[in-house]
Design a protein around this motif. Structure first.
Motif, PDB file in Angstrom:
ATOM      1  N   PHE A  39      43.069  37.624  53.758  1.00 49.62           N
ATOM      2  CA  PHE A  39      43.506  37.325  52.400  1.00 49.62           C
ATOM      3  C   PHE A  39      43.086  35.926  51.963  1.00 49.62           C
ATOM      4  O   PHE A  39      42.832  35.695  50.782  1.00 49.62           O
ATOM      5  N   GLN A  40      43.005  34.981  52.889  1.00 49.14           N
ATOM      6  CA  GLN A  40      42.482  33.658  52.537  1.00 49.14           C
ATOM      7  C   GLN A  40      41.027  33.779  52.092  1.00 49.14           C
ATOM      8  O   GLN A  40      40.613  33.152  51.115  1.00 49.14           O
ATOM      9  N   GLN A  41      40.261  34.618  52.815  1.00 50.33           N
ATOM     10  CA  GLN A  41      38.872  34.857  52.418  1.00 50.33           C
ATOM     11  C   GLN A  41      38.832  35.546  51.051  1.00 50.33           C
ATOM     12  O   GLN A  41      38.030  35.184  50.195  1.00 50.33           O
ATOM     13  N   ALA A  42      39.690  36.534  50.846  1.00 49.63           N
ATOM     14  CA  ALA A  42      39.733  37.235  49.553  1.00 49.63           C
ATOM     15  C   ALA A  42      40.091  36.267  48.427  1.00 49.63           C
ATOM     16  O   ALA A  42      39.546  36.373  47.323  1.00 49.63           O
ATOM     17  N   GLN A  43      40.973  35.323  48.700  1.00 55.04           N
ATOM     18  CA  GLN A  43      41.325  34.330  47.675  1.00 55.04           C
ATOM     19  C   GLN A  43      40.120  33.441  47.371  1.00 55.04           C
ATOM     20  O   GLN A  43      39.826  33.165  46.207  1.00 55.04           O
ATOM     21  N   ARG A  44      39.398  33.015  48.407  1.00 52.59           N
ATOM     22  CA  ARG A  44      38.183  32.210  48.184  1.00 52.59           C
ATOM     23  C   ARG A  44      37.144  33.000  47.394  1.00 52.59           C
ATOM     24  O   ARG A  44      36.392  32.432  46.612  1.00 52.59           O
ATOM     25  N   ASP A  45      37.114  34.314  47.601  1.00 48.51           N
ATOM     26  CA  ASP A  45      36.143  35.173  46.907  1.00 48.51           C
ATOM     27  C   ASP A  45      36.615  35.617  45.532  1.00 48.51           C
ATOM     28  O   ASP A  45      35.927  36.402  44.863  1.00 48.51           O
ATOM     29  N   GLY A  46      37.798  35.169  45.118  1.00 49.24           N
ATOM     30  CA  GLY A  46      38.300  35.523  43.790  1.00 49.24           C
ATOM     31  C   GLY A  46      38.948  36.896  43.698  1.00 49.24           C
ATOM     32  O   GLY A  46      39.221  37.384  42.602  1.00 49.24           O
ATOM     33  N   LYS A  47      39.230  37.519  44.821  1.00 49.15           N
ATOM     34  CA  LYS A  47      39.871  38.844  44.831  1.00 49.15           C
ATOM     35  C   LYS A  47      41.391  38.720  44.734  1.00 49.15           C
ATOM     36  O   LYS A  47      42.072  39.668  44.382  1.00 49.15           O
ATOM     37  N   ILE A  48      41.904  37.565  45.118  1.00 53.01           N
ATOM     38  CA  ILE A  48      43.321  37.226  44.968  1.00 53.01           C
ATOM     39  C   ILE A  48      43.336  35.928  44.166  1.00 53.01           C
ATOM     40  O   ILE A  48      42.607  34.986  44.513  1.00 53.01           O
ATOM     41  N   PRO A  49      44.113  35.852  43.087  1.00 52.45           N
ATOM     42  CA  PRO A  49      44.103  34.648  42.235  1.00 52.45           C
ATOM     43  C   PRO A  49      44.395  33.363  43.017  1.00 52.45           C
ATOM     44  O   PRO A  49      45.179  33.364  43.980  1.00 52.45           O
ATOM     45  N   ALA A  50      43.784  32.284  42.602  1.00 56.67           N
ATOM     46  CA  ALA A  50      43.925  30.993  43.280  1.00 56.67           C
ATOM     47  C   ALA A  50      45.374  30.523  43.318  1.00 56.67           C
ATOM     48  O   ALA A  50      45.789  29.868  44.277  1.00 56.67           O
ATOM     49  N   GLU A  51      46.158  30.867  42.297  1.00 54.48           N
ATOM     50  CA  GLU A  51      47.549  30.408  42.245  1.00 54.48           C
ATOM     51  C   GLU A  51      48.498  31.252  43.088  1.00 54.48           C
ATOM     52  O   GLU A  51      49.666  30.897  43.264  1.00 54.48           O
ATOM     53  N   ALA A  52      48.032  32.358  43.629  1.00 55.63           N
ATOM     54  CA  ALA A  52      48.890  33.237  44.430  1.00 55.63           C
ATOM     55  C   ALA A  52      49.236  32.574  45.755  1.00 55.63           C
ATOM     56  O   ALA A  52      48.430  31.849  46.346  1.00 55.63           O
ATOM     57  N   ASP A  53      50.447  32.812  46.218  1.00 54.27           N
ATOM     58  CA  ASP A  53      50.881  32.352  47.542  1.00 54.27           C
ATOM     59  C   ASP A  53      50.311  33.346  48.553  1.00 54.27           C
ATOM     60  O   ASP A  53      50.901  34.395  48.823  1.00 54.27           O
TER      61      ASP A  53
END
Length: 196
Positions: free
Chosen positions: A135-149
């Protein structure tokens, strides 16, 4: 010396798994595991405090494989559901080799381990071992919003997987797939939570 200790530890894990497949988890004792592995009880207790800890050892290796599956998905264009499905698919593939009782016990042991960790002050990031890195990778890739915990999101996803696996193992799971349907449910919940 280190190679020999690895062999002994692996022998214990393999001996336990063989017995659990044939004799069942509840009926297998530490003495049985030691006999099957060809090791003394003293050596068993060097590596494991109790037989349930051998289940945890099994899960640690599965987590590494699950992270590799997620990395493979993230190396090409993907959606969040694809990442989640890759992780669960690997778990499903591995679980189909074991009796439902053993899978159920492994999930219950995971709950116990988490409870002890929480009592010792563990955080979501400490406990989200299944999905945190993907999920950290998905956040870096924009698949999970940057502001999400992302740690909390990964922890919730992991809890949903554990509960899904528990239900799947309690039923006759060989008749139905787990990865696809569960990944879609989790992805929908995450996306719905992130975009009210």
């Amino acid at each position: 010396m280190r190679a020999r200790s690895h062999v002994s530890r692996d022998a214990i894990v393999q001996g336990a798994l063989a017995l659990w497949r044939t004799k069942g988890f509840a009926e297998t004792t530490v003495t049985d595991i030691c006999k099957a592995a060809g090791v003394s009880k003293a050596l068993f207790y060097v590596y494991f405090a109790r037989k349930e800890d051998v289940l945890w050892e099994m899960e640690v290796f599965t987590m590494r494989d699950a992270h590799r599956a997620a990395e493979a998905v993230a190396s090409r264009p993907y959606e969040l559901v694809d990442l989640i499905e890759a992780v669960i698919e690997l778990l499903e593939h591995n679980m189909r080799r074991y009796p439902p009782e053993l899978i159920f016990e492994a999930v219950i042991e995971t709950y116990r381990t988490e409870r002890r960790a929480l009592a010792d002050g563990a955080t979501d990031a400490d406990l989200a071992f299944l999905f945190l890195e993907p999920f950290q990778q998905a956040q870096r890739d924009g698949k999970i919003p940057a502001e999400a915990d992302v740690a909390r999101t990964a922890r919730i996803a992991q809890m949903l997987v554990a509960d899904g696996i528990r239900d799947w193992a309690a039923a006759d799971f060989f008749d139905r797939p787990l990865a696809g349907p569960l990944a879609r449910e989790i992805s929908t919940l995450i996306n719905g939570h992130q975009h009210p």
